[in-house]
Design a protein around this motif. Structure first.
Motif, PDB file in Angstrom:
ATOM      1  N   LEU A   1       0.849  -1.189   0.000  1.00  9.28           N
ATOM      2  CA  LEU A   1       0.000   0.000   0.000  1.00  9.28           C
ATOM      3  C   LEU A   1       0.882   1.235   0.000  1.00  9.28           C
ATOM      4  O   LEU A   1       1.937   1.236   0.632  1.00  9.28           O
ATOM      5  N   PRO A   2       0.447   2.327  -0.672  1.00 11.06           N
ATOM      6  CA  PRO A   2       1.211   3.571  -0.554  1.00 11.06           C
ATOM      7  C   PRO A   2       1.060   4.155   0.858  1.00 11.06           C
ATOM      8  O   PRO A   2       0.112   3.803   1.573  1.00 11.06           O
ATOM      9  N   VAL A   3       1.952   5.031   1.233  1.00 10.32           N
ATOM     10  CA  VAL A   3       1.891   5.652   2.563  1.00 10.32           C
ATOM     11  C   VAL A   3       0.554   6.389   2.711  1.00 10.32           C
ATOM     12  O   VAL A   3       0.118   7.090   1.797  1.00 10.32           O
ATOM     13  N   GLY A   4      -0.103   6.198   3.849  1.00 12.09           N
ATOM     14  CA  GLY A   4      -1.373   6.883   4.106  1.00 12.09           C
ATOM     15  C   GLY A   4      -2.593   6.060   3.750  1.00 12.09           C
ATOM     16  O   GLY A   4      -3.701   6.361   4.166  1.00 12.09           O
ATOM     17  N   THR A   5      -2.393   5.005   2.961  1.00  8.38           N
ATOM     18  CA  THR A   5      -3.528   4.149   2.582  1.00  8.38           C
ATOM     19  C   THR A   5      -3.593   2.954   3.525  1.00  8.38           C
ATOM     20  O   THR A   5      -2.563   2.410   3.926  1.00  8.38           O
ATOM     21  N   ALA A   6      -4.816   2.584   3.901  1.00 12.95           N
ATOM     22  CA  ALA A   6      -5.013   1.406   4.747  1.00 12.95           C
ATOM     23  C   ALA A   6      -6.273   0.689   4.292  1.00 12.95           C
ATOM     24  O   ALA A   6      -7.184   1.307   3.722  1.00 12.95           O
ATOM     25  N   VAL A   7      -6.317  -0.610   4.519  1.00 18.45           N
ATOM     26  CA  VAL A   7      -7.461  -1.399   4.042  1.00 18.45           C
ATOM     27  C   VAL A   7      -8.193  -2.103   5.186  1.00 18.45           C
ATOM     28  O   VAL A   7      -7.648  -2.327   6.264  1.00 18.45           O
ATOM     29  N   ASP A   8      -9.447  -2.407   4.902  1.00 19.56           N
ATOM     30  CA  ASP A   8     -10.263  -3.195   5.812  1.00 19.56           C
ATOM     31  C   ASP A   8     -11.148  -4.076   4.936  1.00 19.56           C
ATOM     32  O   ASP A   8     -11.793  -3.580   4.018  1.00 19.56           O
ATOM     33  N   ALA A   9     -11.144  -5.371   5.201  1.00 24.79           N
ATOM     34  CA  ALA A   9     -11.942  -6.284   4.390  1.00 24.79           C
ATOM     35  C   ALA A   9     -13.307  -6.524   5.019  1.00 24.79           C
ATOM     36  O   ALA A   9     -14.011  -7.452   4.652  1.00 24.79           O
ATOM     37  N   GLY A  10     -13.680  -5.655   5.956  1.00 27.27           N
ATOM     38  CA  GLY A  10     -14.903  -5.862   6.732  1.00 27.27           C
ATOM     39  C   GLY A  10     -16.171  -6.042   5.917  1.00 27.27           C
ATOM     40  O   GLY A  10     -17.089  -6.729   6.362  1.00 27.27           O
ATOM     41  N   ALA A  11     -16.236  -5.445   4.732  1.00 23.63           N
ATOM     42  CA  ALA A  11     -17.468  -5.541   3.946  1.00 23.63           C
ATOM     43  C   ALA A  11     -17.591  -6.863   3.193  1.00 23.63           C
ATOM     44  O   ALA A  11     -18.636  -7.145   2.612  1.00 23.63           O
ATOM     45  N   VAL A  12     -16.544  -7.670   3.209  1.00 23.74           N
ATOM     46  CA  VAL A  12     -16.571  -8.930   2.468  1.00 23.74           C
ATOM     47  C   VAL A  12     -16.173 -10.125   3.341  1.00 23.74           C
ATOM     48  O   VAL A  12     -16.526 -11.272   3.044  1.00 23.74           O
ATOM     49  N   ALA A  13     -15.478  -9.847   4.442  1.00 26.65           N
ATOM     50  CA  ALA A  13     -14.868 -10.926   5.234  1.00 26.65           C
ATOM     51  C   ALA A  13     -15.881 -11.960   5.742  1.00 26.65           C
ATOM     52  O   ALA A  13     -15.624 -13.164   5.673  1.00 26.65           O
ATOM     53  N   LYS A  14     -17.025 -11.502   6.223  1.00 26.26           N
ATOM     54  CA  LYS A  14     -17.994 -12.462   6.771  1.00 26.26           C
ATOM     55  C   LYS A  14     -18.521 -13.395   5.684  1.00 26.26           C
ATOM     56  O   LYS A  14     -18.658 -14.594   5.887  1.00 26.26           O
ATOM     57  N   GLY A  15     -18.795 -12.816   4.516  1.00 27.44           N
ATOM     58  CA  GLY A  15     -19.271 -13.634   3.403  1.00 27.44           C
ATOM     59  C   GLY A  15     -18.209 -14.618   2.952  1.00 27.44           C
ATOM     60  O   GLY A  15     -18.490 -15.791   2.703  1.00 27.44           O
ATOM     61  N   TYR A  16     -16.978 -14.126   2.854  1.00 26.57           N
ATOM     62  CA  TYR A  16     -15.867 -14.976   2.422  1.00 26.57           C
ATOM     63  C   TYR A  16     -15.663 -16.115   3.423  1.00 26.57           C
ATOM     64  O   TYR A  16     -15.434 -17.268   3.046  1.00 26.57           O
ATOM     65  N   ALA A  17     -15.784 -15.784   4.702  1.00 26.06           N
ATOM     66  CA  ALA A  17     -15.641 -16.801   5.750  1.00 26.06           C
ATOM     67  C   ALA A  17     -16.781 -17.818   5.672  1.00 26.06           C
ATOM     68  O   ALA A  17     -16.555 -19.022   5.800  1.00 26.06           O
ATOM     69  N   ALA A  18     -17.997 -17.330   5.445  1.00 23.22           N
ATOM     70  CA  ALA A  18     -19.160 -18.237   5.390  1.00 23.22           C
ATOM     71  C   ALA A  18     -18.970 -19.286   4.299  1.00 23.22           C
ATOM     72  O   ALA A  18     -19.275 -20.474   4.505  1.00 23.22           O
ATOM     73  N   ASP A  19     -18.446 -18.853   3.139  1.00 22.85           N
ATOM     74  CA  ASP A  19     -18.206 -19.813   2.051  1.00 22.85           C
ATOM     75  C   ASP A  19     -17.193 -20.879   2.476  1.00 22.85           C
ATOM     76  O   ASP A  19     -17.371 -22.066   2.211  1.00 22.85           O
ATOM     77  N   ILE A  20     -16.125 -20.436   3.135  1.00 22.74           N
ATOM     78  CA  ILE A  20     -15.084 -21.380   3.575  1.00 22.74           C
ATOM     79  C   ILE A  20     -15.652 -22.372   4.600  1.00 22.74           C
ATOM     80  O   ILE A  20     -15.416 -23.581   4.522  1.00 22.74           O
ATOM     81  N   ILE A  21     -16.434 -21.834   5.550  1.00 18.22           N
ATOM     82  CA  ILE A  21     -16.986 -22.686   6.607  1.00 18.22           C
ATOM     83  C   ILE A  21     -17.974 -23.711   6.027  1.00 18.22           C
ATOM     84  O   ILE A  21     -17.943 -24.897   6.378  1.00 18.22           O
ATOM     85  N   ALA A  22     -18.824 -23.249   5.113  1.00 20.41           N
ATOM     86  CA  ALA A  22     -19.806 -24.170   4.516  1.00 20.41           C
ATOM     87  C   ALA A  22     -19.096 -25.273   3.736  1.00 20.41           C
ATOM     88  O   ALA A  22     -19.470 -26.448   3.823  1.00 20.41           O
ATOM     89  N   GLU A  23     -18.061 -24.892   3.009  1.00 18.66           N
ATOM     90  CA  GLU A  23     -17.297 -25.859   2.231  1.00 18.66           C
ATOM     91  C   GLU A  23     -16.667 -26.899   3.157  1.00 18.66           C
ATOM     92  O   GLU A  23     -16.684 -28.099   2.887  1.00 18.66           O
ATOM     93  N   ARG A  24     -16.154 -26.427   4.260  1.00 17.43           N
ATOM     94  CA  ARG A  24     -15.520 -27.303   5.248  1.00 17.43           C
ATOM     95  C   ARG A  24     -16.541 -28.280   5.843  1.00 17.43           C
ATOM     96  O   ARG A  24     -16.276 -29.477   5.978  1.00 17.43           O
ATOM     97  N   LEU A  25     -17.712 -27.761   6.192  1.00 20.17           N
ATOM     98  CA  LEU A  25     -18.751 -28.619   6.771  1.00 20.17           C
ATOM     99  C   LEU A  25     -19.198 -29.664   5.750  1.00 20.17           C
ATOM    100  O   LEU A  25     -19.355 -30.845   6.078  1.00 20.17           O
TER     101      LEU A  25
END
Lengths: 117, 333
Positions: B150-174
């Protein structure tokens, strides 16, 4: 045991089982509510029988005041910064009432739907 | 008649009234800044293990956990990511592009300034927002395989996608663990898989943003349902309500005349990303995107109490008959 007695016993048993299952499946669900903190059940309440009252729950020095009014349950006050639990309003067919900072959950023991998206 | 002859009678009676049905086990936990409920036709241990996986993913993605991939990237400006985090970032950036920047992981410093990640809410002044917006823009993120910078001053948060991405992984695992059917619910980020033993549809309520209960109920097969709404996470200052869905173009809560957007699709990550982005885009742009896509359906609830239902899901959505002040409209392609 005579044949007649055995048949009567069988029929009675079947009838009884059917009745038990029928009651279990068709009882008016959705009135029993559980209040849980950090996974532990603090209260199990039948809202159809509860009188109007307030329940105070504490967590690490912070307080939640849960109100029961006319058969409804809602979060009246919360010592948490976001107040998402208060914004949720009365518990109904949708989502549970959750106070994340205080690890508090109010939900139906037997939800009407499978989930709320 | 011997006892053994009675058994079929008893069994038949029990089956007839449904007592022979399998039990759906449930496991609940607090993780990923939400209340997680994992349900499945399996033993509790299987769900507990899946819960551990949710916890592990949280440890990779949370901006508030110092050792997480995302926190390291924000702190150091570059980082080697785990495979899961690289996948999450790559998907998030692809959704940023697809939605014309309506979803943008680099909005994080602005969201933090508003206090939505720290619960110290306040309205930032115009200059502060303008300054922070200079470092916002998903194109600023460099992702090469598992190396991110990332350039200086830029920061990221995956909060808007993380739960969905996790749900797919968890369902696949189950599923790969032999669970035939269940629900992964990460705080309303819902994913259903398999079929209930009785063959009936999964019932998923859609919250009523104006009051208690549901605006309606979806009857669905295997899919994900995710809602983004302005009705829960908000604060009030000087009589004005400020919600948590920030428009990356303005740095302020998206003001598009919407109360909530529910997205229904096969993958939960897609639902999660789109529900936020479509909320920011507003009614017209959102339906334009829907018309040029074939991988999702949606239900929008507007501030003037219109229920806009995309035609592909209309026959699976039943508005709550008690909520008479809504006008429902099916949107055609």
């Amino acid at each position: 045991m005579t044949r007649k007695k055995a048949v009567v016993t069988a029929l009675c048993t079947a009838l009884l089982l059917t009745a038990v299952c029928f009651v279990m499946l068709h009882r008016p669900h959705g009135d029993t509510v559980v209040i849980k903190q950090d996974g532990k059940v603090l209260y199990t309440l039948d809202l159809s029988k509860e009188k109007d009252r307030e329940i105070v729950v504490e967590y690490e020095g912070r307080r939640n005041v849960i109100a029961i009014e006319d058969g409804d349950i809602y979060m009246k006050q919360a010592d948490c910064p976001d107040h998402v639990c208060i914004h949720t309003g009365k518990l109904s067919g949708g989502a549970p009432i959750i106070c994340l900072p205080n690890r508090l959950v109010i939900e139906y023991a037997d939800g009407r739907n499978d989930a709320a998206g | 008649m011997k006892l053994c002859k009675l058994i079929p009678v008893i069994a038949a009676a029990a089956t007839l009234c449904g007592c022979g049905g399998q039990h759906m086990e449930q496991y609940q936990m607090f993780a990923m800044d939400t209340y997680v409920t994992l349900s499945g036709y399996c033993d509790r241990k299987t769900l507990e293990d899946a819960g551990e996986e949710v916890r592990r993913l949280e440890g990779l993605w949370s901006v508030n956990i110092e050792s997480s991939d995302i926190a390291r990237l924000n702190r150091d400006g570059s980082a080697e990511l785990s495979a899961e985090t690289a996948g999450l970032m790559s998907f998030t950036l692809s959704m940023s592009e697809r939605t014309g920047g309506a979803l943008d992981p680099t909005i994080y410093p602005v969201l933090r300034e508003w206090g939505f990640t720290t619960d110290e809410h306040h309205v930032p002044d115009d200059d502060t927002i303008a300054e922070l917006l200079e470092n916002v823009g998903w194109e600023k993120v460099t992702l090469d395989g598992r190396s991110a910078s990332l350039p200086v001053g830029t920061a990221v948060d995956a909060g808007a996608v993380a739960k969905g991405y996790a749900a797919d992984i968890i369902a696949e695992r189950l599923k790969s663990g032999g669970v035939t059917a269940g629900i992964v619910d990460l705080g309303g980020n819902v994913l259903t898989f398999g079929q209930k033993p009785d063959g009936s549809d999964w019932k998923v309520s859609v919250r009523d943003p104006f009051g208690d209960g549901a605006a309606g109920t979806l009857s669905v097969g295997e899919c994900s349902v995710v809602t983004s709404g302005s009705y829960e996470r908000y604060f009030e200052q000087d009589g004005v309500r400020y919600h948590h869905i920030i428009d990356p173009a303005t740095g302020r809560p998206a003001d598009t005349g919407l109360e909530s957007v529910t997205v229904i699709a096969g993958e939960s990550k897609l639902c999660d990303a789109l529900s936020t982005a479509l909320f920011v885009m507003g009614e017209d742009r959102a339906f334009d995107l829907w018309r040029e896509s074939d991988d999702f359906e949606m239900i929008m609830i507007t501030s003037d109490k219109r229920l806009l239902i995309s035609e592909g899901i209309a026959d699976r959505f039943e508005p709550d008959s008690k909520k008479k002040d809504y006008s429902a409209e099916v949107i055609r392609r």
